[in-house]
Design an enzyme around this catalytic site. Structure first.
Site, PDB file in Angstrom:
ATOM      1  N   GLU A 226       3.757   4.305   6.124  1.00 27.29           N
ATOM      2  CA  GLU A 226       2.670   3.348   6.007  1.00 27.29           C
ATOM      3  C   GLU A 226       1.260   4.439   4.814  1.00 27.29           C
ATOM      4  O   GLU A 226       1.794   5.290   5.309  1.00 27.29           O
ATOM      5  CB  GLU A 226       2.130   3.779   6.645  1.00 27.29           C
ATOM      6  CG  GLU A 226       2.507   1.202   7.362  1.00 27.29           C
ATOM      7  CD  GLU A 226       1.152   0.704   6.568  1.00 27.29           C
ATOM      8  OE1 GLU A 226       0.768   1.009   4.976  1.00 27.29           O
ATOM      9  OE2 GLU A 226       1.056  -0.583   7.205  1.00 27.29           O
TER      10      GLU A 226
ATOM     11  N   LYS B 108      -7.730   6.157  10.732  1.00 24.88           N
ATOM     12  CA  LYS B 108      -8.864   5.833  10.805  1.00 24.88           C
ATOM     13  C   LYS B 108      -8.944   5.913  12.652  1.00 24.88           C
ATOM     14  O   LYS B 108      -8.498   4.818  13.693  1.00 24.88           O
ATOM     15  CB  LYS B 108      -9.625   4.499  10.702  1.00 24.88           C
ATOM     16  CG  LYS B 108      -9.407   4.449   9.102  1.00 24.88           C
ATOM     17  CD  LYS B 108      -9.976   3.356   8.584  1.00 24.88           C
ATOM     18  CE  LYS B 108     -10.222   2.977   6.879  1.00 24.88           C
ATOM     19  NZ  LYS B 108     -11.002   1.713   7.014  1.00 24.88           N
TER      20      LYS B 108
ATOM     21  N   ARG C  60      -5.154   0.591  -6.678  1.00 26.30           N
ATOM     22  CA  ARG C  60      -4.077   1.704  -6.112  1.00 26.30           C
ATOM     23  C   ARG C  60      -3.641   2.521  -7.043  1.00 26.30           C
ATOM     24  O   ARG C  60      -2.846   3.255  -6.660  1.00 26.30           O
ATOM     25  CB  ARG C  60      -3.112  -0.245  -6.331  1.00 26.30           C
ATOM     26  CG  ARG C  60      -3.245  -0.932  -5.432  1.00 26.30           C
ATOM     27  CD  ARG C  60      -1.580  -1.830  -4.763  1.00 26.30           C
ATOM     28  NE  ARG C  60      -2.125  -3.289  -4.071  1.00 26.30           N
ATOM     29  CZ  ARG C  60      -2.399  -3.049  -2.872  1.00 26.30           C
ATOM     30  NH1 ARG C  60      -2.592  -2.489  -1.622  1.00 26.30           N
ATOM     31  NH2 ARG C  60      -3.106  -4.334  -2.247  1.00 26.30           N
TER      32      ARG C  60
ATOM     33  N   VAL D 110     -11.977   2.983   2.437  1.00 23.09           N
ATOM     34  CA  VAL D 110     -11.273   4.322   1.043  1.00 23.09           C
ATOM     35  C   VAL D 110      -9.710   3.116   0.313  1.00 23.09           C
ATOM     36  O   VAL D 110      -9.194   1.914   0.321  1.00 23.09           O
ATOM     37  CB  VAL D 110     -10.427   4.945   1.569  1.00 23.09           C
ATOM     38  CG1 VAL D 110     -11.091   5.600   2.755  1.00 23.09           C
ATOM     39  CG2 VAL D 110      -9.482   4.537   2.449  1.00 23.09           C
TER      40      VAL D 110
ATOM     41  N   ASP E  67      -5.902  -0.379  -1.790  1.00 20.02           N
ATOM     42  CA  ASP E  67      -6.782  -1.581  -3.039  1.00 20.02           C
ATOM     43  C   ASP E  67      -8.146  -2.183  -2.329  1.00 20.02           C
ATOM     44  O   ASP E  67      -8.133  -2.311  -1.065  1.00 20.02           O
ATOM     45  CB  ASP E  67      -5.815  -2.599  -3.056  1.00 20.02           C
ATOM     46  CG  ASP E  67      -5.703  -3.915  -2.385  1.00 20.02           C
ATOM     47  OD1 ASP E  67      -5.517  -3.668  -0.603  1.00 20.02           O
ATOM     48  OD2 ASP E  67      -5.399  -4.527  -1.993  1.00 20.02           O
TER      49      ASP E  67
ATOM     50  N   GLY F 152       0.651  -1.184  -0.038  1.00 16.85           N
ATOM     51  CA  GLY F 152      -0.038  -0.361  -0.220  1.00 16.85           C
ATOM     52  C   GLY F 152       0.512   1.377  -0.075  1.00 16.85           C
ATOM     53  O   GLY F 152       0.403   2.375  -0.528  1.00 16.85           O
TER      54      GLY F 152
ATOM     55  N   ASP G 213      -5.278   1.575  10.509  1.00 25.14           N
ATOM     56  CA  ASP G 213      -6.270   0.890  11.068  1.00 25.14           C
ATOM     57  C   ASP G 213      -6.636   0.567  12.348  1.00 25.14           C
ATOM     58  O   ASP G 213      -6.907   1.295  13.542  1.00 25.14           O
ATOM     59  CB  ASP G 213      -7.320   0.565   9.570  1.00 25.14           C
ATOM     60  CG  ASP G 213      -8.572   0.038   9.885  1.00 25.14           C
ATOM     61  OD1 ASP G 213      -9.280   0.384  10.286  1.00 25.14           O
ATOM     62  OD2 ASP G 213      -8.790  -1.667   9.251  1.00 25.14           O
TER      63      ASP G 213
END
Ligand code: IMP
Ligand code: MG
Length: 180
Positions: A103, A135, A169, A157, A163, A49, A107
């Protein structure tokens, strides 16, 4: 003008446009440039990511640095599996280095709780964390983001490296799952 997009079975709506992302990344780059004057930080991106954010962020940093990547995996579909695996790790010594872990999104914080402990155990001079998104409502581990792009609500998201089962991505903006 951005439009809704679909990936697999889901529809996503525009959320953070690329100009807003670029402006924020430039600010974070300036901050890192200021904070690491005279140092040579080791920037460690968490794949897959973070690859887009890392590439923009390092080009916004006017400081000598090294860039490495690790690959961890904790997610399948739109929910965390709760399991972290290191698919591949670091090739360079971390001892005595000023490390910046990068990152895409924090999350639950599970991935970084695991990885930051791994980095700390290798005796770095310092460790900071940069993340494009956070988040706060989803956070379950004591993770502090030193260089944060945006706080976002607890909704799935995609885009800018993030992704949905392998897709999206490459989108230059960030999209949010559409409410049905
Ligand atoms: P955590 O371990 O729960 O903090 O999850 C972190 C990883 O899950 C991130 O590095 C992402 O790869 C993935 N992830 C978490 N939330 C999202 C999301 O909204 N969209 C896409 N990937 C996400
Ligand atoms: Mg990730």
């Amino acid at each position: 003008m951005q439009h809704e997009i679909t990936a697999h079975d889901l529809t996503f709506v525009p959320f953070i446009d690329k100009e807003k992302i670029a402006a924020r990344v430039a600010e974070l780059g300036k901050q890192i440039t200021k904070d690491y004057q005279g140092e040579r930080p080791l920037i460690i991106g968490v794949l897959n990511g973070a690859f887009v954010f890392v590439s923009d962020l390092v080009r916004a940093c006017e400081v000598e640095c090294e860039v490495e990547f690790v690959r961890l995996k904790s997610y399948s579909g739109t929910s965390s599996t709760g399991e972290i695996r290191t698919i591949f790790g670091m090739n360079v010594p971390v001892e005595g280095r000023h490390v910046i872990v990068v990152e895409d999104i924090v999350d639950s914080g599970r991935t970084l709780d695991y990885f930051l402990k791994d980095v700390q155990a290798k005796n770095p001079a310092s460790v900071r964390l940069a993340s494009m998104l956070l988040k706060p409502e989803a956070l379950k581990f004591p993770i502090k983001v030193d260089y944060l792009g945006f706080e976002v609500p607890n909704k799935f998201v995609v885009g800018y490296g993030l992704d949905y089962d392998g897709l999206c991505r490459n989108l230059p903006a960030i999209y949010q799952l559409k409410k049905e």
